[in-house]
Each structure stands twice: as structure tokens, then as C-alpha cells.
Design an enzyme around this catalytic site. Structure first.
Site, PDB file in Angstrom:
ATOM      1  N   THR A 146       1.093  -4.413   4.309  1.00 12.85           N
ATOM      2  CA  THR A 146       0.666  -4.694   5.773  1.00 12.85           C
ATOM      3  C   THR A 146      -0.058  -6.009   5.842  1.00 12.85           C
ATOM      4  O   THR A 146       0.139  -6.744   6.848  1.00 12.85           O
ATOM      5  CB  THR A 146      -0.271  -3.607   6.463  1.00 12.85           C
ATOM      6  OG1 THR A 146      -1.621  -3.374   5.808  1.00 12.85           O
ATOM      7  CG2 THR A 146       0.401  -2.192   6.608  1.00 12.85           C
TER       8      THR A 146
ATOM      9  N   THR B  28       0.806  -1.260  -0.003  1.00 16.74           N
ATOM     10  CA  THR B  28      -0.174   0.037   0.154  1.00 16.74           C
ATOM     11  C   THR B  28       0.889   1.203   0.006  1.00 16.74           C
ATOM     12  O   THR B  28       0.522   2.521  -0.559  1.00 16.74           O
ATOM     13  CB  THR B  28      -0.737   0.054   1.134  1.00 16.74           C
ATOM     14  OG1 THR B  28      -1.748  -1.228   1.149  1.00 16.74           O
ATOM     15  CG2 THR B  28      -1.845   1.166   1.234  1.00 16.74           C
TER      16      THR B  28
END
Length: 332
Positions: free
Chosen positions: A85, A12
């Protein structure tokens, strides 16, 4: 001025909107911009080794990342790995086991919001990772939301919140305050200061994770040998419970152990530990020959089992490996 290598793998933090949704961008200009303010305090080298959503990072990529870190260690004071993540806790745990006796800082970090957004948490997470390097905190750690977590104790606990990771059953290694880094985990400062750092990168990915629910069909266990499964991590109820009435799971587990499959028992509960000696249903597991995962996270149990099976096919040896605390991953 410390010499720091940044290895980027995607995620991300370097993602931008595309037709099908957010996707990581190769050689992200946003990442270079985010690193610029840190160059006043650090000599930074950047190398992109992957460009993947972390859902696509698997054992093969763990090995690649560990090898890149091991190759670079002599030339840098610390290494920061940017990573998506969703599976970062698995990667950080796997790298913890593969890099033995690590005396320098290797820090994984990422973000919940891309750097391209003005609201991104990526800049502060990068700064936290660099602070860990500056403080000289050895070993593999995960830096997120002003906290430093041991790489084999981190769990992603929020899908949207910025405070996305927790240190489970273990103190935070450090926290960032207004006056700097407060190191909280002194026990892990450097466990083996005189030992040489080595890479033990052989992994066996033939491992299955099964979370039990009331009514789990025991026939699922019969399928594992057909899939050439060599290891099973079993998330049991509470301290190590499972049902033996009507749908007896113990018989299938014992059959797996007898076939040479290493079965590790953990608790579904995020905190505290498993103890199969407490209840009758747990003692049935002990009699079946399972290995206790105690207070390990699921991420650490899965990756440690892959690492153990990469070293040996002998269940007795796997049991010894799980009875050894290598990096603070288990409380014995």
C-alpha cells in the site's frame, strides 16, 4: 465466467513475520487460499512477477508491471495486481500513463493487515477488485475498503486505518454496497472506445520532489543540476505561494527553467487546486516559466512528469502534456 489474471508483486497482503519484521512471502499460500472462494465466479490465473515491499518498488518496477499487463491483456477480461500500500498510488498512476487507451479493467489492490491474520482486510479488498473486473470498469483503478478509485487520483491518507486510500479532487469510480457495485464515475467509462491500447513505457526517473516549508534554503535548488535532474515537482503553499523575502526561491526556480529543467507546481493542500495567478508571489512563479499542476495529486504529478520527460526533452512539449487530460488526472 470472466477470465482474470492476478499479478502479485509482494506487499503487506502476502507478508508474514520474520526476525526483522513483516516481509512479503514468495508464492504465498495465504493468497491462494484467499482467491479460492472467488474461483466460483471467475477463472483465475496467478503469476508472481515481484516479491517486494512496496517501498522498494521504483520506476524500473513500474515499467516491468506495465509490460506484464500489456502482454497479458489480449488473453484476459481483466487483471488484478496485488501490491504493497505504501507506494501503490505511485504505481497505479504511472501505469495509468504508460497504458494508453485501456479498455479492460486493471485493478490494483492490497491490504493493511496481512492475509495470514484473521483480521486481514485483504480478502474484501481482493473481492472489491474482482467486482470491478466483473462490472467491466475500464482503465486503471485502485480497489480498497469497498471503494474504487481512479489510478491517477488515489492517495494513501492513513498509515494504520483500513480505509487507507482516498480519491482526491475526483469522484470515486464506484462503491460496493449490499446489492453490488454502484458505478459513480460515468464520465470515465471508456474515454476512447475505438482507440487501440498501446504501451508507452519510457520513463525518466531524473525527477525531484520538493515540499516547501517556511525558511526553505534556496541553495537546495542549486544542487539539482549537479544531480542531472531534468524535472522538479514543487509542492508550494496554498494556491501556489512561496517565500521571496530574505530567501528568494523564485530566482533559483527561474535558473532551473532556463537550464531546461521542467518545474511543475502543485499545492501542499490535499484538496482543491493550485492557481498561481491569484497572489503576487504566485505570479512570480508564472513569470519564471513553471508548469501548473492544478488539482493533480503529487503521485500523479511526479509520475506524469517522469512519463513526459521519457517522451521529450523540450519543456514546451512537457507543458503541452501537462495541459492535456489523459485519464482524468487533471481538471482543465
Amino acid at each position: 465466467m470472466k477470465n482474470v489474471l492476478v499479478l502479485s508483486t509482494g506487499g503487506t497482503i502476502v507478508s508474514e513475520p520474520e526476525t526483522g519484521g513483516l516481509a512479503p512471502q514468495a508464492d504465498s499460500a495465504e493468497l491462494f487460499r484467499a482467491l479460492e472462494p472467488l474461483s466460483n465466479r471467475f477463472s483465475i490465473t496467478h503469476r508472481q512477477i515481484l516479491n517486494l515491499d512496496s517501498s522498494n518498488i521504483q520506476p524500473e518496477e513500474w515499467i516491468l508491471i506495465a509490460k506484464e499487463i500489456e502482454r497479458a491483456l489480449p488473453n484476459y477480461d481483466g487483471i488484478v495486481v496485488t501490491h504493497g500500500t505504501d507506494t501503490m498510488a505511485y504505481t497505479s498512476a504511472a501505469v495509468t500513463f504508460m497504458l494508453r487507451n485501456l479498455h479492460k479493467s486493471v485493478v490494483f489492490t492490497g491490504s493493511q493487515i496481512p492475509l495470514a491474520s484473521p483480521l486481514s482486510d485483504g480478502r474484501t479488498n481482493l473481492a472489491t477488485a474482482f467486482a470491478a473486473v466483473e462490472a467491466g470498469i475500464p482503465g486503471v483503478n485502485l480497489a480498497f475498503h469497498y471503494k474504487l478509485i481512479s489510478g491517477c487520483r488515489a492517495v494513501k491518507v492513513r498509515s494504520m486505518g483500513l480505509d487507507a486510500f482516498a480519491s482526491v479532487n475526483y469522484p470515486y469510480r464506484g462503491r460496493i454496497y449490499a446489492d453490488g457495485v454502484a458505478i459513480e464515475d460515468f464520465a470515465q467509462k471508456d474515454r476512447h472506445p475505438d482507440a487501440k491500447t498501446t504501451l508507452e513505457a519510457a520513463l525518466c526517473s531524473a525527477v525531484f520532489l520538493l515540499k516547501l516549508f517556511p525558511g526553505t534554503d534556496p541553495r537546495i535548488l542549486d544542487l539539482l543540476p549537479k544531480l542531472h535532474c531534468r524535472g522538479l515537482v514543487l509542492e508550494t503553499f496554498g494556491a501556489g505561494g512561496l517565500h521571496i523575502a530574505r530567501r528568494d526561491l523564485v530566482e533559483g526556480i527561474q535558473a532551473l527553467v532556463e537550464r531546461g529543467v521542467a518545474v511543475v507546481v502543485c499545492s501542499q493542500c490535499l484538496y482543491d487546486w493550485s492557481d498561481i495567478s491569484i497572489y503576487r508571489v504566485g505570479k512570480a512563479l508564472a513569470d519564471a516559466g513553471v508548469i501548473e499542476g492544478r488539482d493533480m495529486t503529487t503521485e500523479a504529478a511526479v509520475t506524469k512528469l517522469m512519463w513526459a520527460l521519457g517522451k521529450t526533452t523540450d519543456i514546451a512539449e512537457v507543458r503541452k502534456i501537462f495541459a492535456t487530460d489523459y485519464a482524468g488526472e487533471i481538471t482543465l
